[in-house]
Design a protein around this motif. Sequence first.
Motif, short mmCIF file in Angstrom:
data_model
loop_
_atom_site.label_atom_id
_atom_site.label_comp_id
_atom_site.label_asym_id
_atom_site.label_seq_id
_atom_site.Cartn_x
_atom_site.Cartn_y
_atom_site.Cartn_z
N PHE A 192 0.82 -1.21 0.00
CA PHE A 192 0.00 0.00 0.00
C PHE A 192 0.86 1.26 0.00
O PHE A 192 0.55 2.23 -0.69
CB PHE A 192 -0.94 0.00 1.21
CG PHE A 192 -2.09 -0.96 1.09
CD1 PHE A 192 -2.96 -0.90 0.01
CD2 PHE A 192 -2.31 -1.94 2.05
CE1 PHE A 192 -4.02 -1.79 -0.12
CE2 PHE A 192 -3.37 -2.83 1.93
CZ PHE A 192 -4.22 -2.74 0.84
N SER A 193 1.94 1.24 0.77
CA SER A 193 2.81 2.41 0.82
C SER A 193 3.41 2.71 -0.55
O SER A 193 3.42 3.86 -1.01
CB SER A 193 3.92 2.19 1.85
OG SER A 193 4.82 3.27 1.86
N GLN A 210 -9.58 0.32 -0.05
CA GLN A 210 -9.07 -1.03 0.19
C GLN A 210 -8.31 -1.10 1.52
O GLN A 210 -8.41 -2.09 2.24
CB GLN A 210 -8.17 -1.46 -0.97
CG GLN A 210 -7.78 -2.92 -0.92
CD GLN A 210 -7.00 -3.35 -2.15
OE1 GLN A 210 -6.86 -2.59 -3.12
NE2 GLN A 210 -6.46 -4.55 -2.12
N THR A 211 -7.55 -0.06 1.83
CA THR A 211 -6.83 -0.06 3.12
C THR A 211 -7.82 -0.03 4.28
O THR A 211 -7.58 -0.63 5.32
CB THR A 211 -5.89 1.16 3.23
OG1 THR A 211 -6.65 2.37 3.21
CG2 THR A 211 -4.88 1.18 2.09
N LEU A 212 -8.92 0.65 4.08
CA LEU A 212 -9.95 0.70 5.12
C LEU A 212 -10.57 -0.67 5.32
O LEU A 212 -10.78 -1.13 6.45
CB LEU A 212 -11.02 1.72 4.72
CG LEU A 212 -12.14 1.99 5.73
CD1 LEU A 212 -11.56 2.58 7.01
CD2 LEU A 212 -13.17 2.93 5.13
N LYS A 213 -10.82 -1.37 4.21
CA LYS A 213 -11.45 -2.68 4.26
C LYS A 213 -10.53 -3.73 4.87
O LYS A 213 -10.98 -4.62 5.61
CB LYS A 213 -11.86 -3.10 2.85
CG LYS A 213 -12.60 -4.41 2.76
CD LYS A 213 -13.00 -4.72 1.32
CE LYS A 213 -13.72 -6.05 1.22
NZ LYS A 213 -14.10 -6.35 -0.18
N THR A 214 -9.22 -3.64 4.58
CA THR A 214 -8.27 -4.65 5.04
C THR A 214 -7.69 -4.34 6.41
O THR A 214 -6.97 -5.16 6.97
CB THR A 214 -7.12 -4.79 4.03
OG1 THR A 214 -6.51 -3.51 3.83
CG2 THR A 214 -7.62 -5.31 2.70
N GLY A 215 -7.97 -3.15 6.93
CA GLY A 215 -7.48 -2.81 8.27
C GLY A 215 -6.12 -2.15 8.29
O GLY A 215 -5.60 -1.84 9.37
N TYR A 216 -5.52 -1.91 7.12
CA TYR A 216 -4.19 -1.30 7.08
C TYR A 216 -4.23 0.21 7.22
O TYR A 216 -3.17 0.85 7.33
CB TYR A 216 -3.46 -1.67 5.79
CG TYR A 216 -2.85 -3.05 5.83
CD1 TYR A 216 -1.69 -3.28 6.57
CD2 TYR A 216 -3.43 -4.12 5.16
CE1 TYR A 216 -1.13 -4.54 6.62
CE2 TYR A 216 -2.87 -5.38 5.20
CZ TYR A 216 -1.72 -5.59 5.94
OH TYR A 216 -1.16 -6.84 5.99
N GLU A 219 -7.85 11.31 11.30
CA GLU A 219 -8.38 9.99 11.65
C GLU A 219 -7.30 8.98 12.00
O GLU A 219 -7.61 7.85 12.38
CB GLU A 219 -9.23 9.47 10.49
CG GLU A 219 -10.52 10.27 10.26
CD GLU A 219 -11.28 9.81 9.04
OE1 GLU A 219 -10.73 8.99 8.27
OE2 GLU A 219 -12.41 10.29 8.83
N MET A 220 -6.01 9.36 11.87
CA MET A 220 -4.93 8.43 12.21
C MET A 220 -4.95 8.17 13.71
O MET A 220 -4.99 9.09 14.51
CB MET A 220 -3.58 9.00 11.77
CG MET A 220 -3.39 9.07 10.26
SD MET A 220 -1.81 9.81 9.76
CE MET A 220 -0.67 8.52 10.30
N SER A 221 -4.90 6.89 14.08
CA SER A 221 -4.93 6.52 15.50
C SER A 221 -3.62 6.84 16.20
O SER A 221 -3.59 7.07 17.41
CB SER A 221 -5.24 5.02 15.64
OG SER A 221 -4.30 4.25 14.92
#
Length: 754
Positions: free
Chosen positions: A390-391, A412-418, A447-449
């Motif tokens: 992804f990066s 896709q990153t949201l769906k996969t948890g990345y 929104e970054m944790s």
Amino acid sequence: MASLPSFPGIGTLRLEPDSPKHSPASLSTDKSPSISYPRSRTFIQSDSKFESLRSLNFQESLSVIKDGSKIDTSGYVPLLQECIENNSFSGARNLHSHIIKTGTHRDVFVMTFLVNVYAKCAAMESARKVFDSLPRRNVVAWTTLMTGYVHNDQPDAAISVFQKMLEFGSFPTNYTLGIALNACSAIGSLELGKQIHAYSIKYRIDHDTSVGNSLCSLYSKCASLGSAIKAFLRVEEKNVITWTAVISACADNSKAVKGLRFFIEMLADNVEPNEFTLTSVLSMCCTMLSLSFGAQVHCLSIKLGYETNLRIRNSIMYLYLRCGWFVEAVRLFNGMEDMSLVTMNSIIAGYGEMMELAKDDLSAYHNGIEALNIFSKLNNSCFKPDLYTFSSILTICSKMFALEQGEQIHAQTLKTGYLSDMIVGTALVNMYNKCGSIERASKVFREMSARTLISWTSMIAAFAQNGQTQQALQLFDDMRLIGVRPNQVTFVGILSACARAGMVNEALGYFETMQKDYKIKPVMDHYSCLIDMFVRMGSLDEAFNLIKKMDFPPNESIWSLLLSGCRRDGNNELGFYAAEKLLELKPKDAETCLLLLNIYESAERWEDVSKVRELMKEKRLEKLTDWSFMSIHDKVYSFNPNERQAYGAEMYELLDELVDKSKSVVGYESLESSTLHGEEVQHSEKLAVAFGLLKIPDAAPLRIIKNIGMCNGCHSFMKAISSLNAREIIIRDSKQLHKFVNGKCSCGDYGGLL
């Protein structure tokens, strides 16, 4: 961690039999200890109903023992071995039940093997229960349990077992010490490792191969390369694992040259490298960008039969990509029948490298398309993208100006948890920023944790590049408030934000704070921001004075900034001085040379014109061509002012109409800077905008990439069109990103000066 208790001696590992029918056990060298047992005996006592278990498969054998058949003690060995090979925890439990039922649990030999079985099946809780129930514990039992903990990522537990072993008075062997050292490596405990090293020296076992190998790995992981090499040199019988350990130690501690020398010594010693040796060597070749040495290693790997080895092929492909040998790397990739996620990630990252080295933006864009195609294949394969995938692909989207594809990857990153990963989150911030969507970039950041310094710095730079100075400064204050210490790059973003807003006092204040409070020495980029600020404001004398105060010689960029400002403001004296300094540096940028030509031609300094032309010939700088391109529904359209017939009459009619309307909004005078020899030139970005207005639905932004900097006339034209058509226009030229909204530009109306 507490010191280890002393013990009187160390012996060679052996299993003391409880009865004559028990066979000796041994532990394999260098790798995890594994108990070896003979497999040629009759495993069931004589019974007319049953034959030897050798003739039965694993499930049939389990059925036999469930019938309550009496089994010879060593008959459990092949069945337990089958549990290891099949990773069958349930089978091990069934055998364990039978062992208890028949009273065989009092046999140390069988129960020690059962500890090993549970450990290999990743059932350490069960392994520990069996170990704790042993009536007697020999060195094999202790070592087996330690090995299980190490291999199941519980090194602290392995160290605890090792300490208890010494407290109970059991003597460790060379293999036991090797496992203990491996546990120290896993937890990074150099202090405890040194204690074990001292034991090995005291009892003259530090020359042992397995101990030496483990010591070498320990010191390497603890960044003590000198000690790792000393441990290597003490080994009397060096095998391939020994050599690989010291070569990998050099690679891990950024001593590639030393590592390659050890590799050459290894070959001279007639030790054949394995796949791990070769991958370490190829990694060092990547670090040094040594294509010639890496190509020889490639040939050696083929000679040794590793041509199809996936790890080695991945390493070779990545080396070729890093060294710019792209054709050969792509050939290797296309010839691979078996691939891994590493393969996919490497080729995607490689296409990212190719984009950086491409001869022009259009070639770079096509390389990006190839990367996106491979990413699509990855999604349709058995592999799942990871954070590195992804990066890399988000970075490629940012270079391509490909917002639509970037948004899909975001989903896709949201769906996969990345999305929660800081690396991926930062890549998303950069992608949205470079594609001109500062709002989306800010939303992702919020929104970054968790955020790193890089995350904060990226967002500050994004606000600065989009002309949102107050947001950048506020974010900088927030970052410091929570205790994140800014670095050099952070201050570049802050100074850039102040420069774009003309905040001189604030910029100079941050410049002083950087040096006094954070002890950061200014570099060229910091001075460049301040000089850019003074040039924007027309304060050329202040800019020049700052240049003279620098602790290092100005580079091409600094003199180009000053020269551009002098040309705009008509300061010929200072402009010619800056031009002379540029000529001394022999600039490699075609735009800079064109700027010099224009200045000298306007002043009729023909001798200097000849010098610049000779310089361009010497540097083989091609004539500056003007072209732009944009992507519509994954199809790339390029625009060149010299190819009028390619775009159709309708587009030119619209363009003429837009030019007329823009003159009424911004005034004809502001457009005259785009004329050449009295004829108005329709630069490529104007063609792209007209085409985009015809082909792209209303309200959708127009995203254009231009190969050179925008001129003032085109900059004014874009401001007018964004106001007249209520259309957002985003143009990334060779200098910066321009976002035109409602007649204003994110660059602060400091358009191109060429």
